[in-house]
Scaffold this motif. Structure first.
Motif, PDB file in Angstrom:
ATOM      1  N   SER A   1       0.305  -1.608   0.160  1.00  0.00           N
ATOM      2  CA  SER A   1      -0.070  -0.044   0.281  1.00  0.00           C
ATOM      3  C   SER A   1       1.337   1.018   0.685  1.00  0.00           C
ATOM      4  N   THR A   2       1.895   1.216  -0.890  1.00  0.00           N
ATOM      5  CA  THR A   2       2.954   2.039  -0.996  1.00  0.00           C
ATOM      6  C   THR A   2       2.771   3.119  -1.816  1.00  0.00           C
ATOM      7  N   ASN A   3       2.764   4.306  -1.435  1.00  0.00           N
ATOM      8  CA  ASN A   3       2.355   5.418  -3.302  1.00  0.00           C
ATOM      9  C   ASN A   3       3.718   6.354  -3.318  1.00  0.00           C
ATOM     10  N   ILE A   4       4.259   6.181  -4.247  1.00  0.00           N
ATOM     11  CA  ILE A   4       4.462   7.898  -4.299  1.00  0.00           C
ATOM     12  C   ILE A   4       5.187   8.740  -2.846  1.00  0.00           C
ATOM     13  N   THR A   5       4.238   9.022  -2.715  1.00  0.00           N
ATOM     14  CA  THR A   5       4.396  10.243  -1.375  1.00  0.00           C
ATOM     15  C   THR A   5       4.705   9.556   0.056  1.00  0.00           C
ATOM     16  N   TYR A   6       4.996   8.266   0.305  1.00  0.00           N
ATOM     17  CA  TYR A   6       4.914   7.732   1.356  1.00  0.00           C
ATOM     18  C   TYR A   6       6.339   6.785   0.904  1.00  0.00           C
ATOM     19  N   LEU A   7       6.744   6.384   0.026  1.00  0.00           N
ATOM     20  CA  LEU A   7       8.357   6.096  -0.219  1.00  0.00           C
ATOM     21  C   LEU A   7       9.153   7.236  -0.255  1.00  0.00           C
ATOM     22  N   VAL A   8       8.757   8.308  -0.496  1.00  0.00           N
ATOM     23  CA  VAL A   8       9.418   9.794  -0.320  1.00  0.00           C
ATOM     24  C   VAL A   8       9.532  10.027   1.222  1.00  0.00           C
ATOM     25  N   TYR A   9       8.589   9.227   1.706  1.00  0.00           N
ATOM     26  CA  TYR A   9       8.785   9.333   3.502  1.00  0.00           C
ATOM     27  C   TYR A   9       9.073   8.817   4.110  1.00  0.00           C
ATOM     28  N   ALA A  10       9.076   7.222   3.988  1.00  0.00           N
ATOM     29  CA  ALA A  10       9.772   6.242   4.733  1.00  0.00           C
ATOM     30  C   ALA A  10      11.940   6.197   3.929  1.00  0.00           C
ATOM     31  N   GLN A  11      11.969   6.706   2.796  1.00  0.00           N
ATOM     32  CA  GLN A  11      13.619   7.054   2.852  1.00  0.00           C
ATOM     33  C   GLN A  11      14.239   7.792   4.098  1.00  0.00           C
ATOM     34  N   ALA A  12      13.139   9.437   3.540  1.00  0.00           N
ATOM     35  CA  ALA A  12      13.335  10.685   4.297  1.00  0.00           C
ATOM     36  C   ALA A  12      14.290  10.045   6.519  1.00  0.00           C
ATOM     37  N   LEU A  13      12.370   9.657   6.113  1.00  0.00           N
ATOM     38  CA  LEU A  13      12.185   9.958   8.052  1.00  0.00           C
ATOM     39  C   LEU A  13      11.989   8.583   8.672  1.00  0.00           C
ATOM     40  N   LEU A  14      12.603   7.554   7.777  1.00  0.00           N
ATOM     41  CA  LEU A  14      12.420   6.104   8.583  1.00  0.00           C
ATOM     42  C   LEU A  14      13.803   5.296   8.295  1.00  0.00           C
TER      43      LEU A  14
END
Length: 290
Positions: free
Chosen positions: A242-255
């Motif tokens: 259920s990962t979209n582009i926005t969440y993928l960017v968030y995951a790389q930045a803050l996770l």
């Protein structure tokens, strides 16, 4: 001459606002572009180094990127399908003279004003929870096994939540367009023997075409950046289902604390969003000019 001076004065008065808005947009974009060319991790900032387009290569070749693209398209398409079809149905229903029409319209539109985070929490804990959610209670009442929505149908669950939020918006736009339909034209069609289905297909639907195009354009722009619903409900999982582009960017930045890779992903997301917006605007423009 007076008109020329008036225009110059208007531009001069607007200049500070335009410059401030431009700086507000260009500074973050420039910083994102700068960090996208660096190997920069928040856990080890001392290892910062210029890597050129390497971050873009890693992001675009990451298997999660292709799945995120697919999930984004499915999310946008699913929400548009539900909101447009449901919006047409609700608009037709609300256009009928019923008791308490004003209150009914207010209740239908109300979900659009609920914050996405609150909406996600309500759906997660009160409706879709596999143990004490409303859907689980209904399933057990029917003798069925409750569904763990976010484990087995994560993307579909998010589509339902987001569609519930945007359905009132589509309904409001389509209802406004429907109320501008010439009643005499419909009466003439009925007198000629046109049935309800024919009336809808040949008169109502063509009249709603522009409104539908506007709904698709506005919703698509916002749906490309759905985030809160995913963060609150599935966290992009299971895995990246259920990962979209926005969440993928968030995951790389803050996770993963990979600021360089996340910045590259942000630039890619901006480019893709602008491409989609460009073609949509051209498509809608042709529709409105027709």
């Amino acid at each position: 001459m007076a008109t020329l001076h008036t225009r110059s004065a208007a531009r001069l008065m607007m200049a500070p606002s335009v410059i401030l808005l431009f700086a507000w947009m260009i500074v973050p974009l420039a910083m994102t572009l700068y960090f996208s060319l660096l190997n920069y991790n928040l856990l080890t900032p001392e290892t910062e180094a210029f890597v050129g387009l390497l971050n873009y290569t890693y992001f675009l070749t990451d298997p999660a990127f292709l799945q995120a693209i697919g999930n984004t398209l499915l999310l946008v398409g699913g929400v548009l399908l539900i909101s447009v079809i449901g919006g047409i149905f609700l608009a037709l229903l609300l256009d009928q003279p019923i008791a308490g029409q004003g209150i009914v319209r207010l209740l239908v539109i109300a979900p659009f004003f609920v914050m996405p985070t609150v909406t996600a929490l309500v759906w997660k804990n009160m409706l879709m929870h596999p143990v004490y959610g409303l859907f689980a209670w209904i399933a057990r009442g029917l003798g069925l096994e409750p569904i763990d929505w976010f484990a087995h149908l994560p993307l579909f669950s998010i589509v339902l939540i987001v569609a519930w939020q945007w359905l009132p918006f589509a309904t409001l736009i389509l209802l406004t367009a429907l109320q501008s339909l010439d009643q005499e034209q419909q009466e003439a069609a009925r007198m000629d023997g046109a049935r309800a289905v024919s009336l809808f297909i040949y008169i109502v639907l063509p009249h709603l075409a522009r409104a539908i195009a506007v709904v698709i354009l506005i919703e698509t722009i916002f749906l490309l950046s759905v985030f809160a619903e995913i963060l609150i409900t599935t966290g992009g999982g299971p895995g990246t289902e259920s990962t979209n582009i926005t969440y993928l960017v968030y995951a790389q930045a803050l996770l993963q604390y990979d600021i360089g890779g996340a910045s590259a992903g942000g630039i890619v997301a901006v480019v893709l969003a602008n491409i989609v917006a460009f073609f949509l605007v051209r498509l809608i423009g042709k529709n409105l000019d027709a």
